[in-house]
Design an enzyme around this catalytic site. Structure first.
Site, PDB file in Angstrom:
ATOM      1  N   GLU A 502       0.824  -1.210   0.000  1.00 15.96           N
ATOM      2  CA  GLU A 502       0.000   0.000   0.000  1.00 15.96           C
ATOM      3  C   GLU A 502       0.863   1.267   0.000  1.00 15.96           C
ATOM      4  OE1 GLU A 502      -2.954  -0.159  -0.811  1.00 15.96           O
ATOM      5  OE2 GLU A 502      -3.226  -2.307  -0.495  1.00 15.96           O
ATOM      6  N   HIS A 505       1.651   2.332  -3.493  1.00 17.02           N
ATOM      7  CA  HIS A 505       0.616   3.215  -4.041  1.00 17.02           C
ATOM      8  C   HIS A 505       0.804   4.641  -3.512  1.00 17.02           C
ATOM      9  CE1 HIS A 505      -1.811   0.267  -6.085  1.00 17.02           C
ATOM     10  NE2 HIS A 505      -2.099  -0.417  -4.992  1.00 17.02           N
TER      11      HIS A 505
END
Length: 713
Positions: A502, A505
């Site tokens: 994550e 991202h």
């Protein structure tokens, strides 16, 4: 699954509402405006949302006002008597609706991460409003004719981001149906409204169904095999969910439940697995199939209105893959390599179980994780419980994720206590570049709670934009069980990789250096957007990084070399399962979206349809079910991955190719990191995505061998 990054809450097209920018006029101040903090610019650094002042009842009036504001801004564009130009039409549109994007970003962040009763109530009114306004803008023929005029007359002469912005805006309108005849356009608007309502209905049902599927346990003896920490978590979860029994097992979003790897009680394993697979199939309190088949029919009809054979063809036209033939060719190549491995591994697990359970023992899907874990422990002499003390969440974040970002990109992070958050468990960090200049704010929301949907994702309260002089406000959300007060939260290796994923991202959003908001950060196709996140996982196991964060939470001693080598050496142990469940889910997704309206099965026929699809693909295997079965496949029915779940595997190929490049040229060297940052992470959607991939790797096309090698296949 490390999922989605953009966290699309409504139909994928609804994200187009956020083609927004600088407000042209200030609203007159009213009593309501003054009392509603959302309707005023934030006084916090970088326009950060002031959650200490925002109330649940603020969202609806604020979004109504912001819609009215952008409506007036677009009217000003369409009423302009001058010839349409890039400046007075495209750029003016890019700079419109800034307040609407800001407010809706905050609202939809909470819809996913902290859906209180107030937020759920507001959602019921806000979704129709946003959908109606999306239709109003996309089917405004007077407005579109100006956009088309600019595209027809200036596209060939524009350069750089101006050219790309014009292309993206024009294609967004045409993809939405702006070129349709009047009758079809009216039907398209009706479909958009119906889809938004149905997707919200599905999204509302899923977390409630997962809570309803909670498995209650009366006797602690049934939890044999769990660690003391896990048993304490079961007790804590039971208390937070009403205490129907002393302990409970919470159902996570995927089909298989991680806790099955530890539970010795076969009967309880079966209960947990069945609770997972039946959570929304109508055998209990919830049935999503009636909603799903309506969504599938409407999408199929939408595609036909646009002149496409099916929704998959319509959706894939905006991706790197381009069409269903390319995706199916990609999948069949993977399946060919996967099937022999999966069959051999299933046989090996069953034979291992028979050594202790008897020759008549037949492996069931709820047994697989348990005996796989025992095999792994026998072969490598360690278990998840052995390594978890070395994966303290705080150390993974600061000494792992932040450390790697510092080594590779020169970034520095500083926690701040003065930025309000929507939940007390969150943290906020300044993100500083190597030269000391601030790049972004980074919010962390890592712990699960009943008001948060399952999974893990990244999104932004505000995206980076040079034109707006806006720095990105990025957040990561996960669903880890929070340790009792005063104790550290310890992670599994998979959860550790999810944090790195994550944050990949997040880096894509933080390191964006684009002129226009519409093109910045993660505004790329689905089959590219997962690449930076999957690539960032590779840093988790690089020795220098690993040894920096993988330290015992009590002694701060690094993980012993022998244990580290066993754990890392086991990463591809029985690896066919992870690939197989992904291939199965991808095949189910594509099949649903390759149907015409008349071919969509009924709600009663839907389970049989899924089985037929898997059988036709050679993937019908009760030992390796889809990662998400049709009835709880939120990515495709509640999110923005319809006909796009393949993108996780597709972009994993890109990530593997990039990781190979880093390994060959120096994984932790600033030169390679700065090159990757400049050529890919900073670019957003300003250039052709295959070209920027090639510019960095030197490859003319992605090489699937990299993925198969990384997967141990």
């Amino acid at each position: 699954m490390k999922q989605n990054l953009k966290n699309v809450v409504l139909a994928a097209g609804l994200a187009c509402t956020a083609l927004t920018g600088q407000a042209q006029k200030a609203r007159p101040k009213t009593t309501q405006t003054v009392s509603n903090s959302l309707m005023k610019q934030s006084t916090l650094p970088f326009n950060a949302p002031d959650f200490s002042r925002i109330k649940g009842e603020d969202y609806l009036p604020a979004i109504k006002a912001a819609i009215a504001e952008q409506r007036a801004e677009i009217k000003k564009i369409t009423d302009n008597k001058q010839k349409p130009t890039f400046a007075n039409t495209i750029l003016a549109y890019e700079r419109s609706g800034k307040d609407l994007e800001r407010i809706s970003n905050i609202f939809y962040a909470l819809v996913s991460a902290d859906k209180t009763p107030e937020i759920e109530k507001a959602q019921g009114s806000i979704v129709p409003l946003m959908t109606e306004f999306e239709n109003e803008v996309k089917f405004n023929q007077k407005f579109f004719q100006r956009i088309k005029y600019v595209y027809d007359h200036e596209y060939k002469t524009l350069k750089g981001e101006d050219k790309k912005l014009l292309e993206v805006v024009y294609k967004d309108f045409t993809h939405a149906g702006a070129l349709l005849p009047k009758e079809k356009m009216a039907r398209m608007q009706e479909i958009n409204k119906e889809l938004a309502k149905l997707q919200q209905e599905f999204g509302d049902m899923l977390p409630k169904a997962a809570n309803e599927a909670t498995v209650w346990v009366s006797d602690v003896k049934e939890l044999a095999g769990l660690s003391e920490t896990d048993i304490a978590q079961c007790k804590k979860d039971a208390e937070s969910r009403g205490g129907k029994a002393p302990y409970c097992i919470v159902i996570t979003n995927t089909t298989q439940q991680p806790i099955l790897a530890s539970l010795e009680n076969r009967g309880l394993r079966e209960r947990v697995y069945n609770a997972s697979i039946h959570r929304t199939d109508g055998t209990g309190a919830y049935n999503t199939f009636p909603v799903i088949v309506k969504i599938a029919r409407l999408r199929a009809e939408k595609a036909q209105l646009m002149g496409y054979k099916n929704y998959a063809s319509y959706s894939l036209s905006k991706t790197m893959a381009k069409n269903t033939d390319n995706v199916y060719a990609f999948l069949h190549q993977m399946i060919e390599a996967y099937k022999p491995k999966s069959e051999a591994q299933t046989k090996a697990i069953e034979e291992y179980a028979q050594k202790t359970e008897g020759a008549d023992f037949r492996l069931q899907p709820y047994d697989r994780f348990y005996y796989s874990a025992k095999m792994k422990k026998d072969q490598y002499s360690f278990s998840d419980d052995d390594v978890k003390p070395y994966f303290n969440l705080d150390s993974v974040l600061v000494n792992g994720i932040f450390y790697a970002a510092h080594r590779v990109y020169g970034l520095n992070f500083r926690e701040r206590k003065d930025i309000p958050t929507y939940h007390k468990d969150m943290k906020v960090f300044d993100v500083m570049d190597a030269d000391g200049k601030q790049l972004a704010l980074f919010y962390c929301d890592y712990f699960r709670r009943p008001t948060k949907r399952g999974g893990a994702w990244m999104s932004a309260f505000l995206k980076q934009s040079g034109d707006r002089q806006q720095k990105p406000l990025i957040f990561n959300v996960c669903n880890y069980a929070k340790a009792p007060e005063g104790q550290p939260t310890l992670l599994t290796w998979d959860e550790t990789q999810t944090m790195f994923h994550e944050f990949g991202h997040a880096l894509h959003g933080m390191l964006s250096n684009c002129k226009y908001n519409t093109l910045s950060g993660t505004a790329v196709s689905r089959d590219f957007v997962e690449m930076p996140s999957q690539f960032n996982e590779s840093f988790a196991s690089i020795p220098e990084v690993f040894n920096h964060y993988a330290r015992h939470y009590k002694t701060n001693e690094p993980m012993p070399d022998a244990l580290r080598e066993k754990m890392l050496g086991s990463l591809n142990f029985l690896s066919a399962y992870a690939l197989g469940e992904n291939l199965a889910a991808t095949s189910v997704d594509l099949a649903w979206h390759c149907l015409s309206p008349s071919e969509v099965p009924t709600a009663e026929e839907a389970p049989a349809f899924e089985k037929k699809v898997l059988a036709d693909m050679g993937l019908l295997n009760n030992q390796i079910p889809p990662r998400y079965s049709t009835s709880y496949f939120n990515h495709i029915w509640g999110g923005g991955y319809a006909a796009g779940y393949y993108s996780y595997l597709w972009s994993e190929v890109l990530a593997a190719n990039i990781a190979d490049y880093f390994e060959a040229h120096g994984a932790l060297t600033r030169k390679v990191g700065d090159d990757f940052r400049q050529k890919i992470l900073s670019r957003g959607n300003t250039r052709d995505l295959m070209q920027i991939f090639s510019d960095f790797t030197g490859l003319k096309a992605p090489d699937t061998k990299g993925l198969l090698k990384a997967r141990g296949m």
